[in-house]
Design an enzyme around this catalytic site. Sequence first.
Site, PDB file in Angstrom:
ATOM      1  N   ASP A   1       0.876  -1.171   0.000  1.00 55.59           N
ATOM      2  CA  ASP A   1       0.000   0.000   0.000  1.00 55.59           C
ATOM      3  C   ASP A   1       0.907   1.213   0.000  1.00 55.59           C
ATOM      4  OD1 ASP A   1       0.714   0.310   2.826  1.00 55.59           O
ATOM      5  OD2 ASP A   1      -0.590  -1.429   3.114  1.00 55.59           O
TER       6      ASP A   1
ATOM      7  N   LYS B   1      -5.889   0.918   0.196  1.00 59.83           N
ATOM      8  CA  LYS B   1      -7.320   1.171   0.327  1.00 59.83           C
ATOM      9  C   LYS B   1      -7.848   1.859  -0.919  1.00 59.83           C
ATOM     10  CE  LYS B   1      -7.066   1.626   5.280  1.00 59.83           C
ATOM     11  NZ  LYS B   1      -7.043   2.581   6.380  1.00 59.83           N
TER      12      LYS B   1
ATOM     13  N   MET C   1      -2.658   6.028  13.983  1.00 60.06           N
ATOM     14  CA  MET C   1      -3.934   6.359  13.332  1.00 60.06           C
ATOM     15  C   MET C   1      -4.711   7.349  14.198  1.00 60.06           C
ATOM     16  SD  MET C   1      -4.919   2.530  11.999  1.00 60.06           S
ATOM     17  CE  MET C   1      -4.410   1.710  13.514  1.00 60.06           C
TER      18      MET C   1
HETATM   19  N1  SAH Z   1       2.606  -1.352  10.903  1.00 63.03           N
HETATM   20  C1  SAH Z   1       2.799   0.092  11.035  1.00 63.03           C
HETATM   21  C2  SAH Z   1       1.555   0.777  11.533  1.00 63.03           C
HETATM   22  C3  SAH Z   1       0.364   0.684  10.583  1.00 63.03           C
HETATM   23  S1  SAH Z   1      -1.051   1.574  11.139  1.00 63.03           S
HETATM   24  C4  SAH Z   1       4.027   0.349  11.915  1.00 63.03           C
HETATM   25  O1  SAH Z   1       4.515  -0.571  12.587  1.00 63.03           O
HETATM   26  O2  SAH Z   1       4.518   1.472  11.892  1.00 63.03           O
HETATM   27  C5  SAH Z   1      -0.871   3.113  10.279  1.00 63.03           C
HETATM   28  C6  SAH Z   1      -0.376   4.185  11.224  1.00 63.03           C
HETATM   29  O3  SAH Z   1       1.007   4.020  11.446  1.00 63.03           O
HETATM   30  C7  SAH Z   1      -0.502   5.596  10.708  1.00 63.03           C
HETATM   31  O4  SAH Z   1      -1.810   6.097  10.893  1.00 63.03           O
HETATM   32  C8  SAH Z   1       0.492   6.321  11.582  1.00 63.03           C
HETATM   33  O5  SAH Z   1      -0.049   6.550  12.859  1.00 63.03           O
HETATM   34  C9  SAH Z   1       1.579   5.277  11.720  1.00 63.03           C
HETATM   35  N2  SAH Z   1       2.705   5.485  10.806  1.00 63.03           N
HETATM   36  C10 SAH Z   1       3.213   4.590   9.935  1.00 63.03           C
HETATM   37  N3  SAH Z   1       4.294   5.087   9.304  1.00 63.03           N
HETATM   38  C11 SAH Z   1       4.483   6.335   9.797  1.00 63.03           C
HETATM   39  C12 SAH Z   1       5.454   7.356   9.573  1.00 63.03           C
HETATM   40  N4  SAH Z   1       6.454   7.205   8.693  1.00 63.03           N
HETATM   41  N5  SAH Z   1       5.334   8.508  10.277  1.00 63.03           N
HETATM   42  C13 SAH Z   1       4.360   8.678  11.175  1.00 63.03           C
HETATM   43  N6  SAH Z   1       3.412   7.752  11.422  1.00 63.03           N
HETATM   44  C14 SAH Z   1       3.476   6.589  10.754  1.00 63.03           C
END
Ligand code: SAH
Length: 268
Positions: free
Chosen positions: A40, A61, A176
């Site tokens: 994604d 999505k 999120m």
């Molecule tokens: N598996 C991911 C999280 C997925 S849920 C992890 O471990 O990071 C999606 C959320 O992850 C986003 O809404 C945000 O809150 C966070 N996120 C993922 N990458 C990010 C980034 N580079 N900077 C800030 N927030 C991030």
Amino acid sequence: MTDPDETGRVYLVGSGPGDPDLLTVKARRLLEDADVVLHDKLPGPDILGLIPEGKREDVGKRAGGDRTSQEYTNERLVELAREGKTVVRLKGGDPFVFGRGGEEAEYLAAHEVPFEVVPGVTSAVAGPAVAGIPVTHRDHASSVTFVTGHEDPTKDESAVDWHALAATGGTLVVLMGVGKLPEYTRELREAGMREDTPVALVERATWPDQRVATGTLADIVAVRDEAGISPPAITVIGPVAGTRERLLAFLANGADAAATGGEEVDGE
Ligand code: SAH
């Protein structure tokens, strides 16, 4: 690596937060070796740019709802593996932290598809870190909780007990959590968390256009609106968020909110 006589293998791979230098060596190797990479937008443009066009399939999505998209992704993983392909399912951060990686693993197991989990650097820890915020600190926080902010905290059947979280005294890292920031910060205040508790928003952590905005539990919603912070972003709540101020002068990679935000990526 395709062998149609044999079921292939699916690798559930974490991309880290977005800087290609934070890919694991194994993730980097798998991106090169895979026949196809399902992804994604969350890994970010720099990492997606490493995948040859012909191997990329965007299963992010789409209109029609993310449930449809998740079912499609699950089925596509099985289909490709049954064609004998080596498949990488690339997910932002770590595949098992709020990424539905667990659901995909269960689906693969139920369909007897061999798979491997390749952990990644989660944004829940890396996002605060690059902003100069240690999620634990001997003087300020003995625990850290990762929580989704996506839920509506006022709904009756909320799975997140913000009042209980307010009482832990530890760091809260909300994923999120841009859209529902007003609701859950209100819950925390009502539960007795101090109004002057430091809060930081780390937008697009480790991406070239990373931004950080800071405030307190009382004013962070206004800060968000003023800076125009949009997903993906991490919310860090707790005394550790104040550490940033003491490090900032010498922190080389912790850019501050200044420019305007880019296109929203994960749509919460
Ligand atoms: N598996 C991911 C999280 C997925 S849920 C992890 O471990 O990071 C999606 C959320 O992850 C986003 O809404 C945000 O809150 C966070 N996120 C993922 N990458 C990010 C980034 N580079 N900077 C800030 N927030 C991030």
